[in-house]
Write a protein that holds these residues in place. Structure first.
Motif, mmCIF file in Angstrom:
data_model
loop_
_atom_site.group_PDB
_atom_site.id
_atom_site.type_symbol
_atom_site.label_atom_id
_atom_site.label_comp_id
_atom_site.label_asym_id
_atom_site.label_seq_id
_atom_site.Cartn_x
_atom_site.Cartn_y
_atom_site.Cartn_z
ATOM 1 N N MET A 199 0.845 -1.203 0.000
ATOM 2 C CA MET A 199 0.000 0.000 0.000
ATOM 3 C C MET A 199 0.878 1.249 0.000
ATOM 4 N N LYS A 200 0.541 2.226 -0.845
ATOM 5 C CA LYS A 200 1.252 3.502 -0.883
ATOM 6 C C LYS A 200 0.909 4.325 0.361
ATOM 7 N N LYS A 201 1.822 5.239 0.710
ATOM 8 C CA LYS A 201 1.600 6.071 1.891
ATOM 9 C C LYS A 201 1.869 7.535 1.552
ATOM 10 N N ILE A 202 0.922 8.414 1.960
ATOM 11 C CA ILE A 202 1.016 9.850 1.686
ATOM 12 C C ILE A 202 1.021 10.604 3.006
ATOM 13 N N LEU A 203 1.998 11.487 3.171
ATOM 14 C CA LEU A 203 2.051 12.377 4.338
ATOM 15 C C LEU A 203 1.529 13.744 3.909
ATOM 16 N N ILE A 204 0.479 14.221 4.580
ATOM 17 C CA ILE A 204 -0.161 15.483 4.223
ATOM 18 C C ILE A 204 0.190 16.542 5.264
ATOM 19 N N PHE A 205 0.597 17.712 4.796
ATOM 20 C CA PHE A 205 0.813 18.872 5.669
ATOM 21 C C PHE A 205 -0.299 19.879 5.396
ATOM 22 N N SER A 206 -1.043 20.242 6.435
ATOM 23 C CA SER A 206 -2.118 21.219 6.286
ATOM 24 C C SER A 206 -2.189 22.067 7.552
ATOM 25 N N THR A 207 -2.167 23.377 7.411
ATOM 26 C CA THR A 207 -2.176 24.248 8.589
ATOM 27 C C THR A 207 -3.436 24.065 9.421
ATOM 28 N N ASP A 208 -4.550 23.760 8.785
ATOM 29 C CA ASP A 208 -5.801 23.507 9.497
ATOM 30 C C ASP A 208 -6.442 22.256 8.915
ATOM 31 N N TYR A 209 -7.393 21.673 9.660
ATOM 32 C CA TYR A 209 -8.087 20.486 9.155
ATOM 33 C C TYR A 209 -9.415 20.346 9.880
ATOM 34 N N LEU A 210 -10.200 19.372 9.421
ATOM 35 C CA LEU A 210 -11.494 19.093 10.023
ATOM 36 C C LEU A 210 -11.332 18.903 11.535
ATOM 37 N N PRO A 211 -12.330 19.362 12.321
ATOM 38 C CA PRO A 211 -13.680 19.756 11.935
ATOM 39 C C PRO A 211 -13.814 21.168 11.364
ATOM 40 N N HIS A 212 -12.724 21.946 11.316
ATOM 41 C CA HIS A 212 -12.783 23.249 10.669
ATOM 42 C C HIS A 212 -12.910 23.026 9.164
ATOM 43 N N ASP B 11 -8.371 2.586 -0.596
ATOM 44 C CA ASP B 11 -8.184 1.160 -0.861
ATOM 45 C C ASP B 11 -6.731 0.809 -1.139
ATOM 46 N N ASP B 12 -5.959 1.776 -1.620
ATOM 47 C CA ASP B 12 -4.561 1.462 -1.930
ATOM 48 C C ASP B 12 -3.589 2.557 -1.508
ATOM 49 N N ALA B 13 -4.034 3.488 -0.659
ATOM 50 C CA ALA B 13 -3.136 4.527 -0.166
ATOM 51 C C ALA B 13 -3.532 4.930 1.254
ATOM 52 N N LEU B 14 -2.556 4.923 2.159
ATOM 53 C CA LEU B 14 -2.757 5.382 3.527
ATOM 54 C C LEU B 14 -2.403 6.859 3.611
ATOM 55 N N CYS B 15 -3.289 7.671 4.196
ATOM 56 C CA CYS B 15 -3.050 9.108 4.323
ATOM 57 C C CYS B 15 -2.900 9.490 5.793
ATOM 58 N N VAL B 16 -1.759 10.106 6.129
ATOM 59 C CA VAL B 16 -1.476 10.598 7.471
ATOM 60 C C VAL B 16 -1.288 12.109 7.367
ATOM 61 N N TYR C 252 -16.566 18.150 -11.851
ATOM 62 C CA TYR C 252 -16.268 18.441 -10.445
ATOM 63 C C TYR C 252 -16.649 17.301 -9.512
ATOM 64 N N ARG C 253 -16.618 16.074 -10.019
ATOM 65 C CA ARG C 253 -16.839 14.920 -9.142
ATOM 66 C C ARG C 253 -15.519 14.528 -8.482
ATOM 67 N N TRP C 254 -15.583 14.271 -7.185
ATOM 68 C CA TRP C 254 -14.364 13.968 -6.430
ATOM 69 C C TRP C 254 -13.674 12.699 -6.914
ATOM 70 N N LYS C 255 -14.409 11.729 -7.377
ATOM 71 C CA LYS C 255 -13.784 10.485 -7.841
ATOM 72 C C LYS C 255 -12.846 10.764 -9.007
ATOM 73 N N LYS C 256 -13.294 11.567 -9.945
ATOM 74 C CA LYS C 256 -12.464 11.922 -11.103
ATOM 75 C C LYS C 256 -11.239 12.720 -10.651
ATOM 76 N N ILE C 257 -11.455 13.680 -9.770
ATOM 77 C CA ILE C 257 -10.362 14.536 -9.294
ATOM 78 C C ILE C 257 -9.338 13.716 -8.507
ATOM 79 N N SER C 258 -9.812 12.771 -7.704
ATOM 80 C CA SER C 258 -8.911 11.939 -6.906
ATOM 81 C C SER C 258 -8.016 11.083 -7.788
ATOM 82 N N GLU C 259 -8.552 10.606 -8.904
ATOM 83 C CA GLU C 259 -7.731 9.817 -9.821
ATOM 84 C C GLU C 259 -6.640 10.673 -10.459
ATOM 85 N N GLU C 260 -6.961 11.920 -10.747
ATOM 86 C CA GLU C 260 -5.937 12.827 -11.265
ATOM 87 C C GLU C 260 -4.829 13.036 -10.232
#
Length: 373
Positions: free
Chosen positions: A1-14, A31-36, A357-365
């Motif tokens: 499984m691929k792994k992605i490290l995300i940096f974001s100054t703010d996040y949910l619930p905001h 299904d094939d990528a872990l996001c931290v 503007y469907r998220w599924k299409k954008i996520s594949e990009e």
């Protein structure tokens, strides 16, 4: 499984465009990528670690607004620790902000991990002058180098609008640049056009209550509209009190409803009850609320600023009005509500652009951008 490290100054619930984008892309790739994700805590009520949807969230700080300024140092330390545990395949940076400084330093320590920067911000770069009380010399000396740091460290840059893509091109013309807009939750595509039982005309604005979104212009325009026009504002922000004061000074209390923050799950019902959507923005990265209105079949009126140009074509996908002009906004709102043939044309044309503007299409990009060599 691929792994992605995300940096974001703010996040949910905001809730903002960047937060929504990260959550939807992670959900579609789970299904094939872990996001931290590493973010600032900024509220003592938020746990330091939790899982939200498909994202493992690590929050930095003690739970105050100042926490975001700790991210460049403590966010880097947390990222270093996580890299030893997970060995990430890609880094995703949401906007050039405090978190992006940590990501830039991370790229020095782990240069083999490709960094993808996504530009989301609607404010001009000059908006950052506020951190040095508007002093241009201090801005160039103390702020701009850090703001642009991540542009130079990123391997690839995506932008949610052509407006932001051009900003990136001016700063780093040699980089790989990609146009990838934000998407709209599938629930907004379920159009249910309800029949009106009253003559009331509802103007809806879903917006942060900040100066750049121009809600003061909208309130001033309401004075010039017939009494059957009412304004519903969903959102919170620092300008709320001044907007409420303006409403009272214009004797519009009975015609303006401030709903405060509205959960995403309740937004579709608001759009279905609206006759027209308006947010007279002074600047805009893209504007996910405009897209939600378009997908919901609600005519949009807006000025051609920033990323709005990507989807708003006058009298085809919405109605354009002049910036900072309440009188022209009145004209645009009345056309959108009262011209039945124009309204039908706009609603029909909006169906043709909605699928982009469907998220599924954008996520594949985004998947291809993260993991391509």
């Amino acid at each position: 499984m691929k792994k992605i490290l995300i940096f974001s100054t703010d996040y949910l619930p905001h809730i903002g465009g960047a937060e929504i984008a990260a959550s939807h892309v992670a959900a579609n790739l789970q299904d094939d990528a872990l996001c931290v994700l590493i973010t600032s805590r900024m509220s003592a009520s938020l746990p330091r670690k939790e899982k939200i949807g498909a994202v493992r969230v690590h929050r930095i700080g003690i739970g105050i607004r100042f926490d975001k300024f700790l991210l460049p140092f403590f966010g880097l330390i947390e990222a270093w620790r996580l890299q030893r545990e997970e060995s990430f395949d890609a880094v995703w940076v949401m906007m050039a902000s405090q978190a992006s400084v940590a990501a830039a330093f991370f790229s020095f320590i782990f240069p083999h991990v490709p960094v993808v920067l996504t530009l989301q911000e609607g404010d001009e770069e000059e908006h950052l002058h506020r951190y040095v009380l508007g002093n241009r010399y201090l801005y160039r000396l103390l702020i701009r180098p850090w703001y642009r740091f991540i542009f130079h460290r990123a391997k690839r840059i995506t932008a949610i609008s052509r407006y932001l893509l051009e900003r990136a091109r001016r700063i780093v013309p040699e980089k790989e640049l990609f146009l990838v807009p934000n998407g709209v939750d599938d629930v907004f595509f379920q159009r249910v056009i309800s029949k009106k039982t009253s003559s009331q005309k509802t103007i809806l604005s879903v917006s942060r209550l900040v100066k750049k979104n121009g809600l003061d212009i909208l309130i001033r325009a309401l004075v010039k509209l017939p009494s059957e026009f009412f304004l519903v504002i969903a959102g919170e922000g620092g300008e709320k009190k001044s907007l409420q004061d303006l409403t009272r000074s214009l004797s519009l209390d009975a015609r303006v409803a401030f709903l405060g923050a509205v959960p995403n799950a309740d937004l579709p019902a608001l759009y279905q009850k609206a006759d027209v959507f308006s947010r007279p923005s002074r600047s805009e990265g893209l504007g996910i609320s405009f897209l939600e209105a378009i997908v919901s079949g609600v005519p949009v009126v807006a000025p051609l600023v920033g990323g709005i140009r990507d989807f708003l074509i006058d009298r085809r996908t919405g109605i354009v009005h002049a910036s900072d002009d309440p009188d022209d906004l009145v004209r645009a709102i009345r056309e959108a509500v009262e011209d039945d043939s124009l309204r039908a044309c706009i609603i029909e044309n909006s169906r043709n652009i909605a699928e982009n503007y469907r998220w599924k299409k954008i996520s594949e990009e985004m998947r291809k951008i993260f993991f391509s060599n």
